[in-house]
Design a protein around this motif. Sequence first.
Motif, PDB file in Angstrom:
ATOM      1  N   THR A  55       0.862  -1.179   0.000  1.00 41.00           N
ATOM      2  CA  THR A  55       0.000   0.000   0.000  1.00 41.00           C
ATOM      3  C   THR A  55       0.900   1.232   0.000  1.00 41.00           C
ATOM      4  OG1 THR A  55      -1.519  -1.305   1.326  1.00 41.00           O
ATOM      5  CG2 THR A  55      -1.992   1.036   1.149  1.00 41.00           C
ATOM      6  N   PHE A  74      -1.036  -2.712   8.896  1.00 43.70           N
ATOM      7  CA  PHE A  74       0.256  -2.863   8.226  1.00 43.70           C
ATOM      8  C   PHE A  74       1.264  -3.580   9.134  1.00 43.70           C
ATOM      9  CE2 PHE A  74      -1.373   1.231   6.430  1.00 43.70           C
ATOM     10  CZ  PHE A  74      -1.707   0.715   5.190  1.00 43.70           C
TER      11      PHE A  74
ATOM     12  N   LYS B 147     -11.417  -0.409  14.378  1.00 37.59           N
ATOM     13  CA  LYS B 147     -10.573  -1.464  13.799  1.00 37.59           C
ATOM     14  C   LYS B 147      -9.823  -2.213  14.889  1.00 37.59           C
ATOM     15  CE  LYS B 147      -9.856   0.762   9.314  1.00 37.59           C
ATOM     16  NZ  LYS B 147      -8.940   1.619   8.534  1.00 37.59           N
ATOM     17  N   GLY B 151     -10.965  -5.755  15.062  1.00 36.13           N
ATOM     18  CA  GLY B 151      -9.998  -6.503  14.263  1.00 36.13           C
ATOM     19  C   GLY B 151     -10.394  -6.595  12.802  1.00 36.13           C
ATOM     20  N   TYR B 152     -11.505  -5.975  12.418  1.00 36.20           N
ATOM     21  CA  TYR B 152     -11.957  -6.031  11.027  1.00 36.20           C
ATOM     22  C   TYR B 152     -11.462  -4.793  10.270  1.00 36.20           C
ATOM     23  CZ  TYR B 152     -15.025  -5.967   6.995  1.00 36.20           C
ATOM     24  OH  TYR B 152     -15.506  -5.921   5.703  1.00 36.20           O
ATOM     25  N   THR B 153     -10.786  -5.020   9.126  1.00 38.25           N
ATOM     26  CA  THR B 153     -10.217  -3.869   8.415  1.00 38.25           C
ATOM     27  C   THR B 153     -10.659  -3.835   6.947  1.00 38.25           C
ATOM     28  OG1 THR B 153      -8.247  -5.145   7.922  1.00 38.25           O
ATOM     29  CG2 THR B 153      -8.135  -3.698   9.838  1.00 38.25           C
ATOM     30  N   GLY B 154     -11.812  -4.368   6.640  1.00 41.30           N
ATOM     31  CA  GLY B 154     -12.242  -4.475   5.241  1.00 41.30           C
ATOM     32  C   GLY B 154     -12.546  -3.147   4.568  1.00 41.30           C
ATOM     33  N   LEU B 155     -13.036  -3.280   3.347  1.00 48.51           N
ATOM     34  CA  LEU B 155     -13.306  -2.120   2.505  1.00 48.51           C
ATOM     35  C   LEU B 155     -14.500  -1.299   3.016  1.00 48.51           C
ATOM     36  CD1 LEU B 155     -11.743  -1.353   0.018  1.00 48.51           C
ATOM     37  CD2 LEU B 155     -13.399  -2.536  -1.384  1.00 48.51           C
ATOM     38  N   ILE B 156     -15.230  -1.863   3.969  1.00 46.87           N
ATOM     39  CA  ILE B 156     -16.474  -1.243   4.402  1.00 46.87           C
ATOM     40  C   ILE B 156     -16.247   0.149   5.003  1.00 46.87           C
ATOM     41  CG2 ILE B 156     -16.599  -2.179   6.741  1.00 46.87           C
ATOM     42  CD1 ILE B 156     -19.597  -2.943   5.742  1.00 46.87           C
ATOM     43  N   ALA B 235      -6.916   0.991   4.463  1.00 43.44           N
ATOM     44  CA  ALA B 235      -6.076   0.060   5.220  1.00 43.44           C
ATOM     45  C   ALA B 235      -5.174  -0.686   4.238  1.00 43.44           C
ATOM     46  CB  ALA B 235      -6.953  -0.902   6.001  1.00 43.44           C
ATOM     47  N   ALA B 236      -4.512  -1.719   4.730  1.00 48.84           N
ATOM     48  CA  ALA B 236      -3.555  -2.449   3.894  1.00 48.84           C
ATOM     49  C   ALA B 236      -4.217  -2.955   2.619  1.00 48.84           C
ATOM     50  CB  ALA B 236      -2.981  -3.615   4.681  1.00 48.84           C
TER      51      ALA B 236
END
Lengths: 344, 283
Positions: A55, A74, B147, B151-156, B235-236
Motif C-alpha cells: 500500500t 500494516f 478497527k 480486528g476487522y479492516t475491510g473495505l467497508i 487500510a492495507a
Amino acid sequence: MDVKRIGGIAVAAMVASAGPAFAEGSLNIYNWGNYTNPDLIEKFSKEYGVEVTVTDYDSNTTALTKIEAGGHGFDIVVPSASYIQIYVGKGLLMEARPDQMENFKYMDPKWVDVEFDPGRHYTVPWQWGTTGVAVNTSVYSGDPNTADIFLNPPEELVGKVNVVPEMNDVMTMAELYVGAEQCTTDKEKLKEVRDILMAAKPKWIAMDYGTTEKLSKGDLMASVNWNGSTFRARLNNPDVVYGYPVTGYPVWMDNVAILADAQNVENAKLFMNYIMAPENAALISAFARYSNGIMGSDEFMPEDMKTAPEIVVPAEFAGKGVFTKECPPESQKFRTAIWTELTK
Amino acid sequence: MADTLSDDVLRRAAERAQSKRFDVRTMPGFTTIAVICFIALYAPLFPMAFYSFNAGDSIAVWQGFSWRWYVSAWSNDLVKDVTVRSLIVAACASGIATVLAVLAALGTTRTQPFRGQTLIYVLINQPLMVPEIVTGVALLVFFAMIKVATGYTGLIYLIAAHAAFCIPFAYLPIRARLEGMDKTLEAAASDLYATPIQAFRRITLPLMTPGIVAGAMLAFVISLDDVVITELVKAAGQDTLPTYMLGQLRRAITPEINAISTALLAITVVLLTTIFFLTSKKE
C-alpha cells in the motif's frame, strides 16, 4: 434482482478484501508509492508462500499519522532516517533485532552504527541517496565537487544554476559550507549562511523541481540535485556530471521497520532478512534506481548502475555525507526565517 | 382591443429594454473575465492530455504521437487493481448515499415545513462545508478505534466514509428536482384514491428519476475522485486510483500518469455531461 446481485458482489468484495489481513501467511507492506519492485514481491511470495500487499503513501507525515492512529493493518513501514527516532520515541516500532538475523552480515558496515538506529536494532536500509550538484561539462569544465557551484557560482554558470526548493537539503549544504553543523543555532554562522545564500541568489536562474528534464535538455547548466535524478539526466545527456561537495552533502535513507502492532511478525522478519540478501537488495535498486546499502548487491544490478558515479559514491567523497535530520524547533525557526527571505 | 394590444407591445418592449440594461452579459469586462476564468480552469488540462500521447519518456519534451502510455497503463496490473477497487467503492458509496439522499429529500420537501428544517439542511450538507482534512482525520481516529476493537479492516470503512461525504452531492439535485415538480400531480393521484405508496411509486418516483440519476452520478464521480479522506482511511491493500496516482509523484513521473489522468478526466466529463442533459431536459 439486479440490485440484489450488485449488493451480493459488493459484499463478496468486502469480505474478500478483508481476508488477506488475517489469513495465515500474509504480509502487509506500507511503502512510498512507486518504490517497491513488483518482481521482488513476486519472488518473495513464491519462495515463502506468503501473500503480500503493498500500500502506498506519499509522505512521512501521512504514514506516521496513520500508524499512530492504530488499526491500520500494516506490518512493515519504510520511514526516512529523519523519522526513525520519532517512530521509536512513540513506541511504534518493534525491536526486531535485524542485527541478529542471518543476512545481516551483508549489510555495509558503514550503515550499521547510524545515528538514528545505533547497531540496527530496529531497521534495515531500503534505499539511500545523496543530494549534491549536477553540472553540464560543456559549459563548465572545473571541479564539480564543490558547493560553490550554487553558493558562489563560477563565471560560466552565472544565470544558469537552479536550486531545488527543498529547505532541508539546501540549508544543510549551506551550513556545512560555512563550516557549521547541520541544524546549527550559532547566530554568527547562520548570518554567514544567510548572507551567502542572499548573495548567490541573483546568480541563479530558478528555484524549481523537474531537474531531470531540464538538465537533460540543457535548459539548466547546473543545479542542486539528487543523485538518482542526475543519473537519469546523464543517461539522456552525457555532458551532465554529478558533484559531491567536499564541504559535506546531505544523505537520506529510507529504512524498513516492523511495526509494534504488526499482525504478521514472522513474515515481516522473513522479509527483513530477505531484503538483506544481495540479489534481493539489487532488485530494489534496479526498480527505483538508488543504492541499497547491502554489500555485494552491485553484481546483481543492471549494467548501467554498477559503475554509475552518481550511485556508487567515489571513495574520496564517501566520508563527507551527512544524514539529514529533522532539526529541533529552535534551529528550524532560524532555517525557516532564512528560507522565507531567500524565496521571497 | 387594439389599444390593449399596443399597450402590451409597448410594455414588452420596455421590459426587454430594461432586462437588456441589467443583463450581466452586457456589463463591461464580462467577456474578458469569463474568458480568463475558463482559461484558468481548463488550460492546465491541455498539456497534461497532450503529453499523455507522447512517444518518449518525458512529460515535457514532445517526441511524437503514440498510444504507448495508454497501453502501458492498461496492461499495468496495479493500475487495474486500484481502478477496480475505486469502481467498487464508488458504486457502493454512491448507491448508499443516493438511497439516503432520496429519503432525506422526500423528508424535507414532501412534509409540512417543520421547526429546525434549516438545521437539517445544514446537517445534511455538512460535508460540503467542513474541510476534507478535518473529516479525514476525524474518521481516521474514529475508525482506528473500531478497527482495533473489532480486528476487522475491510473495505467497508472506505465505503462508509465515501457514502457519508457523497450524501449532499446526491441530495442537492434530488431536492431541486422535487421542489421543481408539480405537486398537483401527486394531489391528483391521491384524489383518485391512490394510496400514498401507489402515488409515490407511480407518480413521484418516475418524475424524480432524472434527479436521482443525476445525484447518483455526481456522488459516483465525487467518490471516484476523492484523495484526502481515502488516503487517511484506507487500510492495507486498499489503494484507490487517486491515492495510487498520488503515490507515483515522489519519483520521476512518466506520461503513464498523464494517460491515467486523461482517461479519468474523460470519464468524469462523460458523466457530468450526462448529468447536465438529464437535469436540463425539463427546460
